[in-house]
Write an enzyme that holds these catalytic residues in place. Structure first.
Site, PDB file in Angstrom:
ATOM      1  N   LYS A   1     -47.851  38.605  -7.227  1.00  0.00           N
ATOM      2  CA  LYS A   1     -48.687  39.702  -7.719  1.00  0.00           C
ATOM      3  C   LYS A   1     -48.536  40.885  -6.764  1.00  0.00           C
ATOM      4  CE  LYS A   1     -53.258  39.863  -9.840  1.00  0.00           C
ATOM      5  NZ  LYS A   1     -54.610  39.273  -9.789  1.00  0.00           N
TER       6      LYS A   1
HETATM    7  O1  G3P Z   1     -58.020  40.015 -12.674  1.00  0.00           O
HETATM    8  C1  G3P Z   1     -58.562  41.005 -11.848  1.00  0.00           C
HETATM    9  C2  G3P Z   1     -59.977  40.680 -11.594  1.00  0.00           C
HETATM   10  O2  G3P Z   1     -60.108  39.631 -10.690  1.00  0.00           O
HETATM   11  C3  G3P Z   1     -60.835  41.820 -11.226  1.00  0.00           C
HETATM   12  O3  G3P Z   1     -62.009  41.557 -11.867  1.00  0.00           O
HETATM   13  O4  G3P Z   1     -64.387  41.778 -12.291  1.00  0.00           O
HETATM   14  O5  G3P Z   1     -63.461  42.296 -10.010  1.00  0.00           O
HETATM   15  O6  G3P Z   1     -63.033  43.820 -11.923  1.00  0.00           O
HETATM   16  P1  G3P Z   1     -63.303  42.417 -11.495  1.00  0.00           P
END
Ligand code: G3P
Length: 218
Positions: free
Chosen positions: A87
């Protein structure tokens, strides 16, 4: 549409895997920190543990922000297990690193994508996956799902094979919206995946079937 789970929590990964519908896992440094996995060696062991559970694509993120560092880290991560997808953040050196990895047959997930322009660069560099962050765009009053749809259309129009992996999914509704715009993958919290099952008519219908069976069989 493929389902990935967006966590580094082994119990949740096992639970999603046991449901029989899990295609992969995405992690990031924040998710690893949430699980308290300290130190590079422990983190690498943790990735291997995840790979051993899912037998599907597992995104492991580089933390370098320069080209040489990303290449070194990405090659080390990819060598951990054939399921690892490296990633890489959507910055200039990241795009260059994705191009390098794609030439070496190392699969990549271009992360922190918030525009069609960024998604175009990721595809041109040969990314395996591109990760538009749906919830974080919604957080700033933009339309995260609309971006997923625009990237899907752009890739179809030009014939790019990069898969659109909708990330920062926060709810069951987001998953359904990903289906509606043709995302290839949605990476979700376990709660959002389980939410797909919920329907009051299923619960009341099952209860009635069981009662009627009991009424004739005791
Ligand atoms: O896949 C990316 C994710 O982990 C981010 O999620 O909820 O932190 O925006 P969030």
């Amino acid at each position: 549409m493929k389902f990935f789970i967006d966590t580094a929590n082994l119990e949740q990964i096992r639970e999603a895997h046991d449901m029989g519908v899990l295609d992969g896992v995405t992690t990031n440094p924040s998710l690893m920190a949430k699980e308290g996995i300290k130190g590079v060696e422990n983190q690498r062991k943790h990735y291997i543990d995840i790979c051993n559970i899912v037998q599907g694509d597992v995104s492991a993120e580089v933390i370098s922000t320069d080209y040489a560092g990303m290449i070194r880290e990405g090659e080390e991560l990819a060598a951990l297990n054939p399921h690892i997808v490296v990633k890489v953040p959507c910055i200039a050196d990241g795009i260059k690193a994705i191009k390098y990895f794609s030439g070496k047959g190392i699969r990549t997930n271009c992360t922190l994508v918030f525009s069609t322009g960024q998604a175009l660069l990721a595809a041109k560099a040969g990314a395996t996956y591109v990760s538009p962050f749906v919830g974080r765009l919604d957080d700033i009053s933009e339309d995260g799902i609309a971006l997923v749809g625009q990237i899907v259309e752009m890739y179809r129009y030009y014939g790019y094979t990069t898969q659109v992996l909708a990330a920062s999914i926060r709810s069951t509704r987001h998953i359904i919206q990903c289906v509606e715009v043709g995302a290839d993958v949605a990476t979700c919290p376990l709660s959002a995946i389980k939410g797909l099952l919920k329907h009051p008519l299923t619960d009341s219908g099952l209860q009635k079937f069981l009662e009627d069976y009991k009424s004739i069989n005791g």
